[in-house]
Design a protein around this motif. Structure first.
Motif, PDB file in Angstrom:
ATOM      1  N   MET A  31      -1.453  -0.624   8.679  1.00 52.43           N
ATOM      2  CA  MET A  31      -2.353  -1.190   7.675  1.00 52.43           C
ATOM      3  C   MET A  31      -2.182  -2.706   7.704  1.00 52.43           C
ATOM      4  O   MET A  31      -1.133  -3.225   7.323  1.00 52.43           O
ATOM      5  CB  MET A  31      -1.998  -0.648   6.293  1.00 52.43           C
ATOM      6  CG  MET A  31      -2.818  -1.269   5.162  1.00 52.43           C
ATOM      7  SD  MET A  31      -4.550  -0.825   5.219  1.00 52.43           S
ATOM      8  CE  MET A  31      -4.440   0.905   4.766  1.00 52.43           C
ATOM      9  N   VAL A  32      -3.203  -3.413   8.185  1.00 50.66           N
ATOM     10  CA  VAL A  32      -3.088  -4.862   8.349  1.00 50.66           C
ATOM     11  C   VAL A  32      -2.873  -5.535   7.003  1.00 50.66           C
ATOM     12  O   VAL A  32      -1.974  -6.373   6.827  1.00 50.66           O
ATOM     13  CB  VAL A  32      -4.342  -5.429   9.050  1.00 50.66           C
ATOM     14  CG1 VAL A  32      -4.255  -6.961   9.118  1.00 50.66           C
ATOM     15  CG2 VAL A  32      -4.480  -4.848  10.450  1.00 50.66           C
ATOM     16  N   LEU A  88      -1.584 -10.533  10.592  1.00 54.83           N
ATOM     17  CA  LEU A  88      -2.762 -11.346  10.890  1.00 54.83           C
ATOM     18  C   LEU A  88      -2.470 -12.339  12.015  1.00 54.83           C
ATOM     19  O   LEU A  88      -3.327 -12.605  12.868  1.00 54.83           O
ATOM     20  CB  LEU A  88      -3.224 -12.090   9.637  1.00 54.83           C
ATOM     21  CG  LEU A  88      -3.876 -11.243   8.539  1.00 54.83           C
ATOM     22  CD1 LEU A  88      -4.093 -12.072   7.284  1.00 54.83           C
ATOM     23  CD2 LEU A  88      -5.197 -10.653   9.028  1.00 54.83           C
ATOM     24  N   ALA A  89      -1.248 -12.892  12.012  1.00 55.87           N
ATOM     25  CA  ALA A  89      -0.864 -13.804  13.088  1.00 55.87           C
ATOM     26  C   ALA A  89      -0.840 -13.081  14.430  1.00 55.87           C
ATOM     27  O   ALA A  89      -1.268 -13.637  15.458  1.00 55.87           O
ATOM     28  CB  ALA A  89       0.503 -14.419  12.790  1.00 55.87           C
ATOM     29  N   LEU A  90      -0.378 -11.846  14.433  1.00 59.10           N
ATOM     30  CA  LEU A  90      -0.362 -11.043  15.651  1.00 59.10           C
ATOM     31  C   LEU A  90      -1.792 -10.807  16.151  1.00 59.10           C
ATOM     32  O   LEU A  90      -2.082 -10.948  17.343  1.00 59.10           O
ATOM     33  CB  LEU A  90       0.337  -9.711  15.394  1.00 59.10           C
ATOM     34  CG  LEU A  90       0.349  -8.711  16.567  1.00 59.10           C
ATOM     35  CD1 LEU A  90       1.028  -9.308  17.789  1.00 59.10           C
ATOM     36  CD2 LEU A  90       1.039  -7.405  16.154  1.00 59.10           C
ATOM     37  N   LEU A  91      -2.676 -10.466  15.222  1.00 61.22           N
ATOM     38  CA  LEU A  91      -4.069 -10.251  15.605  1.00 61.22           C
ATOM     39  C   LEU A  91      -4.703 -11.554  16.090  1.00 61.22           C
ATOM     40  O   LEU A  91      -5.568 -11.543  16.974  1.00 61.22           O
ATOM     41  CB  LEU A  91      -4.863  -9.683  14.430  1.00 61.22           C
ATOM     42  CG  LEU A  91      -4.518  -8.246  14.014  1.00 61.22           C
ATOM     43  CD1 LEU A  91      -5.421  -7.791  12.874  1.00 61.22           C
ATOM     44  CD2 LEU A  91      -4.660  -7.284  15.200  1.00 61.22           C
ATOM     45  N   GLY A  92      -4.298 -12.671  15.508  1.00 56.80           N
ATOM     46  CA  GLY A  92      -4.817 -13.959  15.957  1.00 56.80           C
ATOM     47  C   GLY A  92      -4.441 -14.229  17.403  1.00 56.80           C
ATOM     48  O   GLY A  92      -5.266 -14.694  18.202  1.00 56.80           O
ATOM     49  N   GLU A  93      -3.173 -13.963  17.754  1.00 52.96           N
ATOM     50  CA  GLU A  93      -2.745 -14.149  19.135  1.00 52.96           C
ATOM     51  C   GLU A  93      -3.467 -13.188  20.070  1.00 52.96           C
ATOM     52  O   GLU A  93      -3.853 -13.548  21.195  1.00 52.96           O
ATOM     53  CB  GLU A  93      -1.228 -13.947  19.253  1.00 52.96           C
ATOM     54  CG  GLU A  93      -0.407 -15.054  18.612  1.00 52.96           C
ATOM     55  CD  GLU A  93       1.076 -14.922  18.920  1.00 52.96           C
ATOM     56  OE1 GLU A  93       1.430 -14.000  19.698  1.00 52.96           O
ATOM     57  OE2 GLU A  93       1.867 -15.725  18.407  1.00 52.96           O
ATOM     58  N   LEU A  94      -3.659 -11.962  19.586  1.00 54.82           N
ATOM     59  CA  LEU A  94      -4.363 -10.966  20.396  1.00 54.82           C
ATOM     60  C   LEU A  94      -5.810 -11.393  20.633  1.00 54.82           C
ATOM     61  O   LEU A  94      -6.329 -11.300  21.747  1.00 54.82           O
ATOM     62  CB  LEU A  94      -4.312  -9.608  19.704  1.00 54.82           C
ATOM     63  CG  LEU A  94      -5.024  -8.449  20.419  1.00 54.82           C
ATOM     64  CD1 LEU A  94      -4.419  -8.209  21.797  1.00 54.82           C
ATOM     65  CD2 LEU A  94      -4.950  -7.172  19.581  1.00 54.82           C
ATOM     66  N   ALA A  95      -6.468 -11.884  19.568  1.00 51.79           N
ATOM     67  CA  ALA A  95      -7.861 -12.326  19.702  1.00 51.79           C
ATOM     68  C   ALA A  95      -7.965 -13.492  20.680  1.00 51.79           C
ATOM     69  O   ALA A  95      -8.905 -13.562  21.487  1.00 51.79           O
ATOM     70  CB  ALA A  95      -8.420 -12.722  18.342  1.00 51.79           C
ATOM     71  N   ASP A 110       2.861  -6.367   0.938  1.00 50.68           N
ATOM     72  CA  ASP A 110       3.808  -7.457   1.144  1.00 50.68           C
ATOM     73  C   ASP A 110       3.081  -8.607   1.844  1.00 50.68           C
ATOM     74  O   ASP A 110       2.630  -8.474   2.989  1.00 50.68           O
ATOM     75  CB  ASP A 110       4.975  -6.963   2.007  1.00 50.68           C
ATOM     76  CG  ASP A 110       6.090  -7.997   2.088  1.00 50.68           C
ATOM     77  OD1 ASP A 110       5.788  -9.206   2.204  1.00 50.68           O
ATOM     78  OD2 ASP A 110       7.264  -7.605   2.060  1.00 50.68           O
ATOM     79  N   LEU A 111       2.957  -9.762   1.176  1.00 48.22           N
ATOM     80  CA  LEU A 111       2.170 -10.865   1.709  1.00 48.22           C
ATOM     81  C   LEU A 111       2.734 -11.402   3.021  1.00 48.22           C
ATOM     82  O   LEU A 111       1.982 -11.826   3.902  1.00 48.22           O
ATOM     83  CB  LEU A 111       2.087 -11.991   0.675  1.00 48.22           C
ATOM     84  CG  LEU A 111       1.346 -11.645  -0.624  1.00 48.22           C
ATOM     85  CD1 LEU A 111       1.308 -12.846  -1.553  1.00 48.22           C
ATOM     86  CD2 LEU A 111      -0.070 -11.173  -0.312  1.00 48.22           C
ATOM     87  N   LYS A 112       4.071 -11.409   3.164  1.00 46.19           N
ATOM     88  CA  LYS A 112       4.665 -11.895   4.411  1.00 46.19           C
ATOM     89  C   LYS A 112       4.339 -10.974   5.577  1.00 46.19           C
ATOM     90  O   LYS A 112       4.026 -11.422   6.686  1.00 46.19           O
ATOM     91  CB  LYS A 112       6.183 -12.030   4.253  1.00 46.19           C
ATOM     92  CG  LYS A 112       6.604 -13.170   3.337  1.00 46.19           C
ATOM     93  CD  LYS A 112       8.124 -13.294   3.315  1.00 46.19           C
ATOM     94  CE  LYS A 112       8.556 -14.467   2.432  1.00 46.19           C
ATOM     95  NZ  LYS A 112      10.028 -14.612   2.401  1.00 46.19           N
ATOM     96  N   VAL A 113       4.418  -9.661   5.305  1.00 49.24           N
ATOM     97  CA  VAL A 113       4.088  -8.684   6.347  1.00 49.24           C
ATOM     98  C   VAL A 113       2.617  -8.801   6.728  1.00 49.24           C
ATOM     99  O   VAL A 113       2.241  -8.762   7.902  1.00 49.24           O
ATOM    100  CB  VAL A 113       4.421  -7.252   5.867  1.00 49.24           C
ATOM    101  CG1 VAL A 113       3.906  -6.222   6.869  1.00 49.24           C
ATOM    102  CG2 VAL A 113       5.914  -7.095   5.664  1.00 49.24           C
ATOM    103  N   ARG A 114       1.746  -8.958   5.714  1.00 47.34           N
ATOM    104  CA  ARG A 114       0.308  -9.094   5.977  1.00 47.34           C
ATOM    105  C   ARG A 114       0.040 -10.336   6.831  1.00 47.34           C
ATOM    106  O   ARG A 114      -0.710 -10.282   7.809  1.00 47.34           O
ATOM    107  CB  ARG A 114      -0.458  -9.201   4.669  1.00 47.34           C
ATOM    108  CG  ARG A 114      -1.960  -9.373   4.861  1.00 47.34           C
ATOM    109  CD  ARG A 114      -2.652  -9.749   3.574  1.00 47.34           C
ATOM    110  NE  ARG A 114      -2.435  -8.763   2.524  1.00 47.34           N
ATOM    111  CZ  ARG A 114      -2.949  -8.853   1.297  1.00 47.34           C
ATOM    112  NH1 ARG A 114      -3.685  -9.916   0.979  1.00 47.34           N
ATOM    113  NH2 ARG A 114      -2.711  -7.928   0.392  1.00 47.34           N
ATOM    114  N   ALA A 115       0.661 -11.461   6.456  1.00 48.72           N
ATOM    115  CA  ALA A 115       0.446 -12.697   7.201  1.00 48.72           C
ATOM    116  C   ALA A 115       0.938 -12.571   8.638  1.00 48.72           C
ATOM    117  O   ALA A 115       0.321 -13.092   9.575  1.00 48.72           O
ATOM    118  CB  ALA A 115       1.143 -13.861   6.499  1.00 48.72           C
TER     119      ALA A 115
END
Length: 701
Positions: free
Chosen positions: A665-666, A678-685, A670-675
């Motif tokens: 679940m993106v 999102l950073a992982l998805l940013g690198e993937l994108a 937990d805001l740190k886990v969410r961020a």
């Protein structure tokens, strides 16, 4: 009765450059109207005719009267038309009276659903159109549709047409169809050649039109037949002159000459060999443009002192025709020689100061200002390409100087060509002289590109300066209006960058061009963001260019979605995207990429860097590991221009990407886990879209 229909309008000599088009539009408009009125079948044979003094057509199988047609006339909803007893309401009676339908016909009415309501219909019989009643109107309507903005009046008439009209022929079989056009009643007599054959040709029937006009009137009425005969006779005469001899190939000139003659014949003429000292481009253009002659070339493309004349007369002894044309061409060539000799007396460089008195555009300065901008920009571009910057600067300075010469003033088509000759005469470097000529390339679709770094630099400078200047003052092409030929300039820039290819950044070139204008000269008011507007314009032209070249539409969308300003790399990226699309993993990754982009768009912001310590699920650890493993090879492939290998490497990410979206679940609480996710998805994108936006490859259901 069915028979062949002939329609012919006799006129004074029609505009030669427009004749073919006038004939097509006229014939097609008449034929279409006949089909619409059911007077002839849509697949009937129609022959078009267009000669200097006539527009005509024949149509086979035209009937005297079209068949009656049964039209289902919609009246009104049954609930409104009939009362509870089934009798007509006042509303229906009023409707019937307006349409002149008898109430007694009510039993013939039909009922059927029309939408959601039951509606009353009446089958009406409409009489078919009679040819005699409608033909004259059809012809006049067709004449009004001709593409001729310049009309004229003649004698004391109020009529207006492209040329004075002298007669109208309307024949259906052997019968004259009554009608009038421009004050002339229809008949069966046409006119032959002005000097050969019968002056007046009376037609017994429509079927003999072309044959009778040729045999008795010495007129070949068909434009296509005359053109084919001219081409054949030109080739035949060239073959008789010598092996490898050929005439200048110019389809537009052949069309124009076809429109000037009714009975074409080809004769050979010559001029004094001394004229060959003048550049052959000047002589060729003089003969073609002024006299409609066909210059002759040898097997090596060198101009001969002979030319072909297409005459409207067939004579046993053509001496007078030939000698008369030789006298005329001698005067024309003498003018060309005079211009050439006079121009050589003033070096190109000495003409540049005079350009200050010539306005380029009232908001963009003089031609001198433009030349200074082109010189600076050509020097900049030449330096980026590793060219000799002194030569690039010199070529940029001289590029437009021949516009101030007498020869180019007389023949604007020779701009650039004469610049090369004059530069060579002035002792300029050959590279500079070639660049002066070639900087106009490409002049049209499919034209050759400039050769060499110096010529490319000047050509790009010329076109980008024009684009930046006119976009910078808000003069953007709209619809079919492009008075400054900016679409052609844009396509030229794109072709040079992509096909040469040249490692230049389009956005940087536009910015450099902007820097050549004075402060406040461009980019004011509504044109403040003209660089972005110009890039949009260029990408749209690039999209069209790639589509016309046959590239895959989805691949084009994917590559251009990232707005790549290195145009030289676009073909390789397109090929890579096409290869990636064929992989079994492509559709899954395209769908995942689309999902990732949408998630990132909705996020308030994406952190830079991924913290592996914050991973809570095995699927995100696996995805991060797979991405980390593939990134070194991906970066190396991208830097090396190996785009196919770079995209193929992404196929390894399919399984971990799928597991990630199944298990993770993106938007975690937990805001740190969410961020971190999102950073992982940013690198993937970033990795997935390094070559193209692969989400554009997703197939639609």
């Amino acid at each position: 009765m069915q028979a062949t229909l002939l329609v012919e309008l006799l006129t004074e000599e029609l505009p030669p450059k427009a004749l073919s088009r006038l004939g097509e539009v006229f014939a097609d408009a008449v034929f279409k109207a006949l089909v619409e009125r059911k007077l002839v079948a849509a697949d009937a044979r129609m022959d078009r005719y267009a000669s200097p003094r006539r527009l005509a057509l024949t149509v086979q199988g035209v009937t005297e009267r079209a068949p009656d047609a049964v039209v289902d006339e919609k009246l009104m909803p049954v609930a409104v038309a009939l009362d509870a007893d089934g009798k007509p309401t006042p509303a229906l009676l009023k409707k019937l009276q307006a349409k002149n339908i008898a109430v007694e016909a009510l039993p013939q009415f039909t009922r059927r659903l029309d939408g959601k309501s039951e509606t009353l219909f009446y089958a009406m019989t409409v009489p078919g159109a009679a040819l005699d009643d409608v033909l004259a109107g059809i012809v006049l309507d067709a004449l009004k549709k001709l593409p001729s903005p310049k009309l004229m009046r003649w004698a004391d008439c109020d009529y207006q047409f492209v040329r004075p009209v002298h007669g109208l022929v309307l024949l259906h079989g052997d019968r004259v169809v009554p009608g009038q056009a421009f004050g002339h009643a229809s008949g069966r007599s046409t006119r032959g050649h002005r000097f050969m054959g019968e002056g007046e040709v009376t037609l017994a029937n429509a079927d003999e039109y072309a044959r009778a006009l040729y045999e008795r009137g010495a007129v070949m009425a068909s434009f296509d037949a005359r053109r084919a005969l001219i081409v054949q006779r030109l080739a035949h005469v060239c073959g008789d002159i010598g092996n490898g001899v050929h005439h200048v190939d110019d389809a537009a000139l052949i069309d124009e000459v076809t429109a000037l003659v009714e009975n074409p014949n080809v004769y050979v003429a010559q001029f004094e060999p001394d004229f060959l000292a003048v550049p052959q481009e000047c002589l060729i253009l003089t003969m073609k443009a002024n006299q409609k002659y066909f210059p002759l070339l040898d097997a090596n493309g060198k101009l001969l002192n002979r030319f072909l004349v297409v005459s409207n007369m067939q004579v046993a002894d053509p001496h007078n025709i030939v000698s008369g044309n030789e006298r005329v061409v001698r005067a024309r060539l003498s003018d060309a020689r005079f211009f050439f000799e006079q121009d050589k007396k003033t070096p190109l460089a000495a003409r540049i100061p005079k350009m200050e008195a010539v306005v380029y555009h009232n908001r963009l300065g003089s031609q001198f200002d433009r030349v200074m901008r082109i010189q600076r920009l050509a020097t900049d571009i030449g330096g980026r390409l590793g060219a000799d910057v002194m030569q690039a600067a010199r070529a940029g300075l001289l590029a437009k100087a021949d516009l101030m010469t007498d020869m180019v003033g007389e023949f604007p088509e020779l701009q650039g060509v004469m610049g090369r000759y004059y530069a060579q005469h002035d002792g300029e470097a050959e590279v500079v002289a070639q660049a002066v000529e070639q900087h106009y390339r490409p002049r049209f679709a499919g034209d050759a590109l400039p050769e060499g770094a110096v010529a490319c630099a000047v050509s790009l400078a010329d076109k980008i300066d024009a684009l930046a200047g006119f976009f910078g003052i808000g003069q953007i092409p709209t619809g079919d209006k492009d008075p400054f030929a900016l679409r052609r300039a844009a396509l030229g820039v794109l072709r040079i960058l992509m096909e040469t290819p040249l490692p230049l950044d389009l956005a940087e070139l536009i910015a450099a061009a902007r820097g050549g204008f004075r402060a406040g000269q461009v980019g004011e008011g509504d044109a403040a963001n003209f660089e972005a507007q110009l890039l949009d314009f260029m990408f749209e032209r690039l999209r069209n260019l790639l589509r016309e070249a046959g590239h895959d539409a989805r691949a084009i969308d994917a590559v251009l979605a990232l707005r790549p300003t290195r145009i030289d790399l676009v073909p390789a990226k397109l090929a890579a995207v096409v290869a990636f699309s064929a992989l079994p993993e492509a559709q899954s990754l395209a769908a995942a990429n689309k999902r990732i982009v949408n998630i990132l768009k909705k996020a308030d912001g994406v952190a830079v860097g991924v913290d592996a310590a914050l991973f809570a699920e095995a699927a995100e650890r696996d995805l991060h590991a797979a991405l980390t493993a593939v990134q070194p090879a991906l970066r190396a492939d991208l830097e090396g221009g190996r785009y196919t290998e770079a995209l193929t490497a992404l196929a390894q990410l399919r399984a971990p990407v799928d597991r990630f979206f199944d298990d993770v679940m993106v938007n975690a609480d937990d805001l740190k886990v969410r961020a971190n996710r999102l950073a992982l998805l940013g690198e993937l994108a970033a990795a997935m879209n390094a070559v193209a936006d692969i989400s554009r490859l997703e197939l639609k259901d």
